[in-house]
Write an enzyme that holds these catalytic residues in place. Structure first.
Site, mmCIF file in Angstrom:
data_model
loop_
_atom_site.group_PDB
_atom_site.id
_atom_site.type_symbol
_atom_site.label_atom_id
_atom_site.label_comp_id
_atom_site.label_asym_id
_atom_site.label_seq_id
_atom_site.Cartn_x
_atom_site.Cartn_y
_atom_site.Cartn_z
ATOM 1 N N ASP A 19 63.377 54.020 59.075
ATOM 2 C CA ASP A 19 62.101 54.783 58.847
ATOM 3 C C ASP A 19 61.188 54.272 57.752
ATOM 4 O O ASP A 19 61.342 54.765 56.814
ATOM 5 C CB ASP A 19 62.369 56.296 58.861
ATOM 6 C CG ASP A 19 61.055 57.031 58.882
ATOM 7 O OD1 ASP A 19 59.933 56.506 59.116
ATOM 8 O OD2 ASP A 19 61.243 58.251 59.299
ATOM 9 N N LYS A 45 51.247 47.564 47.436
ATOM 10 C CA LYS A 45 51.047 47.125 48.956
ATOM 11 C C LYS A 45 51.764 45.492 49.000
ATOM 12 O O LYS A 45 52.649 45.650 49.825
ATOM 13 C CB LYS A 45 49.613 47.047 49.368
ATOM 14 C CG LYS A 45 49.370 46.641 50.717
ATOM 15 C CD LYS A 45 49.293 45.247 51.487
ATOM 16 C CE LYS A 45 49.008 45.024 52.586
ATOM 17 N NZ LYS A 45 49.085 43.596 53.266
ATOM 18 N N GLU A 96 52.968 38.872 59.678
ATOM 19 C CA GLU A 96 52.317 38.229 58.677
ATOM 20 C C GLU A 96 53.249 37.035 58.058
ATOM 21 O O GLU A 96 54.333 37.280 57.420
ATOM 22 C CB GLU A 96 51.853 39.065 57.699
ATOM 23 C CG GLU A 96 51.120 38.227 56.286
ATOM 24 C CD GLU A 96 49.718 37.754 56.894
ATOM 25 O OE1 GLU A 96 50.119 36.255 56.844
ATOM 26 O OE2 GLU A 96 48.827 38.345 57.413
ATOM 27 N N HIS A 114 47.974 31.774 51.740
ATOM 28 C CA HIS A 114 47.754 32.486 53.066
ATOM 29 C C HIS A 114 47.328 31.819 54.225
ATOM 30 O O HIS A 114 47.445 32.009 55.403
ATOM 31 C CB HIS A 114 46.818 33.802 52.369
ATOM 32 C CG HIS A 114 46.468 34.647 53.548
ATOM 33 N ND1 HIS A 114 47.655 35.708 54.045
ATOM 34 C CD2 HIS A 114 45.577 35.099 54.490
ATOM 35 C CE1 HIS A 114 46.986 36.528 54.970
ATOM 36 N NE2 HIS A 114 45.908 35.970 55.074
#
Length: 427
Positions: free
Chosen positions: A282, A266, A86, A379
């Site tokens: 991880d 998020k 992204e 975006h």
């Protein structure tokens, strides 16, 4: 597929892990009805080295890596590798870092960095376990260290024990370990198994399980920044104060509403995960611990908080972060080590803090865009390249396709393909 072919396929799936790579490719191709070109794509991306890193290896799935330039943390400037497909994530991290770059930039601290593990019993009480664990804690910690003595040599090791009731008859013996420069999952599990066997013999009760916990309450990192409100406006400094007030309001909403908090966090993890992946750590463990921490008081809330102090926007972000710079995938993935070199990070404390600092920069940029021109404008500017590539544009054609897409109110994949087709006809 004939009956014989179906039976043969059933047998191959039953013993799939024993198949050769060529046989696995054949099975995947048959079940997926892959074309010759698609089969070749899988073969071209396969690597013998990568095959050693996972089970039932088929091919290597590559993600692009970019650089956030730059994140100023504790007075030092860092060029930060980020693995993400992204483009707006890296653009936001870079812009957030730029807004926060005055003075020392983002200031971070780590209180403790202890990994937690659990040995869980079901048929003994807290009192029964505590009567043995409390007076023998030093001996039990020594026993745990004996299971992984090398960690003690490097200054780490088992630090403390805790006994607590979980409810419904379950009791947990919690072990806290300083895993040094490693993430330490294998270190912790080795210690837990040794300790669990000993407690089983003493208590004459078999534990239900012995396993590390990704709780993160003992691995908290805090990043803080104060940004001149003038830095929040791209063209008119007077607008900066209005933007700052809206960022504060957005921060408050993320404390009140679970739906908003989910997207708020998020956005933070967009940046954090990209750094964690780039350094061979991880990201699933990080995600689990972070989201559990966000709900620690019973309601899921935004991880960051923003306030207005005079002509400054003040932000802070506290979250669990427990990474490693040695061992695990950091050793087996060559790019992970290379990225550590780009970062110029050689100790885990700095890497933990940098991941959180980048998350705060990411959050600042996302909130600024959200309360001003909107997320979609920036975006989509960065998505045009993806649309062009997906439509089959050559590297030479991509700029022209991007410029053409910008002139349309509703750019789409279909439109991008039409533009590429037209360019091909003209060429």
């Amino acid at each position: 597929m004939t009956d014989n072919e179906k039976q043969d396929m059933k047998q191959q799936l039953a013993q799939f892990r024993r198949l050769t790579w060529q046989q696995r490719l054949a099975v995947a191709s048959q079940l997926g009805d892959l074309t010759t070109i698609q089969r070749q794509m899988l073969a071209d991306n396969a690597s013998e080295d990568d095959a050693l890193l996972t089970e039932n290896y088929l091919t290597s799935y590559h993600l692009p890596e970019g650089l956030a330039a730059t994140i100023r943390m504790n007075g030092h400037d860092y060029l930060v590798p980020m693995v993400t497909e992204e483009p707006s994530v890296i653009a936001a991290a870079s812009y957030g870092g730029k807004m926060a770059a005055s003075g020392d930039g983002i200031v971070t601290r780590t209180d403790t960095n202890l990994l937690m593990g659990q040995i869980v019993f079901q048929t003994v009480t807290v009192a029964e376990i505590s009567r043995f664990v409390t007076p023998n804690e030093a001996k039990l910690l020594s026993l745990a260290n004996q299971a992984h003595p090398s960690i003690v040599k490097y200054g780490g090791g088992a630090r403390k024990l805790r006994v607590r009731a979980l409810g419904e008859g379950f009791v947990s013996v919690d072990l806290f370990v300083d895993t040094g420069e490693a993430m330490g999952a294998n270190i912790m599990n080795s210690m837990l198994e040794a300790l669990g066997h000993h407690l089983q013999d003493v208590l004459e009760q078999h534990p239900v399980m012995s396993i590390l916990a990704n709780d993160g309450q003992q691995t908290l990192v805090t990043a803080a920044v104060n940004v001149p409100v003038a830095n929040l406006a791209k063209h008119n400094a007077a607008v900066g104060l209005t933007v700052a007030k809206r960022i504060v309001a957005a921060s408050q909403i993320a404390q009140l509403d679970v739906s908003r908090a989910t997207t708020h966090n998020k956005g933070i993890m967009n940046g954090v995960d990209a750094v964690v992946m780039a350094t061979g750590n991880d990201w699933r463990a990080v995600e689990a611990s972070v989201h559990a921490y966000a709900a620690r008081d019973g309601q899921y809330r935004g991880l960051s908080r923003w306030q207005l102090a005079g002509d400054r926007l003040v932000g802070s972000l506290t979250m669990p972060m427990h990474l490693g710079v040695v061992g695990g995938a950091t050793a087996s993935l060559p790019l992970a080590k290379l990225n550590q070199q780009i970062l110029q990070v050689r100790d885990v404390a700095t890497l933990n803090q940098l991941a959180v600092a980048l998350g705060l920069a990411q959050n600042l940029a996302a909130l600024r865009a959200l309360v001003s021109e909107g997320i979609q404008q920036g975006h989509m500017q960065l998505q045009y390249r993806n649309l062009a590539v997906a439509a089959g544009a050559t590297p030479e054609q991509v700029p022209a396709v991007v410029e053409a897409l910008k002139t349309h109110a509703h750019p789409s994949a279909t439109l991008a393909k039409a533009i590429v087709t037209k360019l091909n006809q003209q060429g």
